[in-house]
Design a protein around this motif. Structure first.
Motif, PDB file in Angstrom:
ATOM      1  N   SER A  10       2.906  -1.469   4.118  1.00 53.68           N
ATOM      2  CA  SER A  10       2.440  -0.095   3.902  1.00 53.68           C
ATOM      3  C   SER A  10       3.571   0.893   4.156  1.00 53.68           C
ATOM      4  CB  SER A  10       1.271   0.246   4.831  1.00 53.68           C
ATOM      5  OG  SER A  10       1.072   1.661   4.802  1.00 53.68           O
ATOM      6  N   LEU A  19       0.845  -1.212   0.000  1.00 56.24           N
ATOM      7  CA  LEU A  19       0.000   0.000   0.000  1.00 56.24           C
ATOM      8  C   LEU A  19       0.875   1.255   0.000  1.00 56.24           C
ATOM      9  CD1 LEU A  19      -2.650  -1.010   2.725  1.00 56.24           C
ATOM     10  CD2 LEU A  19      -2.840  -1.224   0.247  1.00 56.24           C
ATOM     11  N   ALA A  71      -5.797   3.753  -0.780  1.00 53.17           N
ATOM     12  CA  ALA A  71      -5.579   2.561   0.053  1.00 53.17           C
ATOM     13  C   ALA A  71      -6.588   2.485   1.200  1.00 53.17           C
ATOM     14  CB  ALA A  71      -4.161   2.588   0.617  1.00 53.17           C
TER      15      ALA A  71
END
Ligand SMILES: C[S@@+](CC[C@H](N)C(=O)[O-])C[C@H]1O[C@@H](n2cnc3c(N)ncnc32)[C@H](O)[C@@H]1O
Length: 316
Positions: free
Chosen positions: A244, A185, A228
């Protein structure tokens, strides 16, 4: 009062912790009010340190204070305790250097991604004041003073962000297995996605901005041009790993990972917690309390920490 006397006044066995560059204030907070500071090095009674130190680059358990009446005698005390030494020099640089020149040293040199290390026996020391040495014969980790440099790939990855994942998998976690289903992400321009691709993962790469073209054209990468935070866990296949590196507040990241954890569809997480202005210790604590978690600061993190939450086999 001399520095040595101040150290002698601390009660019980001592521990020293070297802060990452520019992160002295954070380590001072973690070490507590009893700690004494010498440049980036903090010394405190071992009993007063209860938590994992996020902002510590190198930990020196069982730190000793040794008299150093002369350069020769200082060097010979150190030699009698360990074959090799790494110097953290913060004052009296010339005298410290002259002592270090009489000792064998040890540096990792440039290392490769996922390199295996033989743990060499080496100590770490500093010249506290002209005639006192602070030394540890068994500092933690494989890299003297926690310092190392990767043999970087300057051709392919678009930025140096990929070094955060290289460091994570070389020092802290075993990497995902081949064909692991992973999601990255905030992936743009694509350094993390590239690392995961080189490991053989199948990647859903998510960002509002486009991926670098040469990364987007690699096999096993599906790029989703999305917010996201709008992506729901049941919109994608169950994940072995969720990564992420999104730029967002720690609070937003915490909500995001809690919703993915609650879905039960993710096994392992690696996420960058980004700070703006003051470091938010209460948010770090919230991440640390998630079962199976560790929060660390990487040498390649900026004003960030990295939250790792994995199944047992992945810790190095
Ligand atoms: C530090 S960069 C990531 C670098 C990346 N890990 C790499 O190795 O190239 C942060 C990224 O987060 C993305 N981002 C910020 N907010 C986002 C959101 N709501 N949804 C998806 N991506 C977002 C930005 O577009 C930016 O590309």
């Amino acid at each position: 009062m001399s520095l040595a006397t101040q150290i002698q006044n601390l009660k019980g066995p001592l521990i020293a912790a070297l802060a990452f560059e520019k992160r002295e204030a954070e380590l001072a907070e973690e070490m507590g009010p009893e700690a004494l500071q010498f440049g980036r090095l903090f010394v405190a009674p071992s009993a007063s340190i209860k938590q994992n130190l996020v902002w510590c680059q190198n930990l020196w358990p069982e730190t000793l204070l040794l008299p150093c009446p002369s350069i020769t005698q200082g060097a010979s005390s150190l030699k009698s305790l360990s074959p090799r030494w790494a110097l953290y020099s913060y004052e009296n640089h010339r005298r410290a250097q002259l002592i270090q020149e009489k000792l064998k040293t040890w540096a990792l040199g440039e290392i490769k991604f996922l390199q295996d290390f033989d743990k060499k026996t080496f100590g770490a020391w500093t010249l506290l004041e002209k005639d006192w040495i602070l030394a540890c014969t068994k500092p933690l980790g494989v890299a003297p003073l926690g310092e190392f440099q990767f043999m970087e790939n300057r051709q392919f990855p678009p930025t140096r962000a990929y070094l955060k994942l290289w460091e994570t998998f070389t020092f802290h976690l075993h990497p995902p297995e081949k064909l692991a289903q992973v999601m990255d992400l905030g992936s743009c321009p694509g350094g993390w996605t590239w690392v995961l691709q080189t490991l053989g993962c199948q990647i859903s790469s998510v960002d509002k901005a486009p991926l670098d073209k040469k990364i987007a054209s690699l096999p096993r990468i599906q790029f989703l041009k999305k917010d996201a935070f709008a992506l729901k866990p049941d919109e994608v296949p169950p994940l072995d790993w969720l990564f992420s590196d999104i730029i967002c507040t720690p609070e937003r990241l915490f909500e995001l990972v809690q919703s993915w954890r609650a879905s039960g569809r993710v096994k392992n997480f690696v996420c960058t917690i980004k700070f703006k202005g003051k470091t938010d210790f209460s948010m770090i604590e919230k991440f640390q309390k998630i079962p199976g978690s560790r929060v660390i600061h990487l040498l390649h993190n900026k004003h960030e920490a990295t939250w790792l939450c994995v199944e047992k086999p992945y810790w190095r």
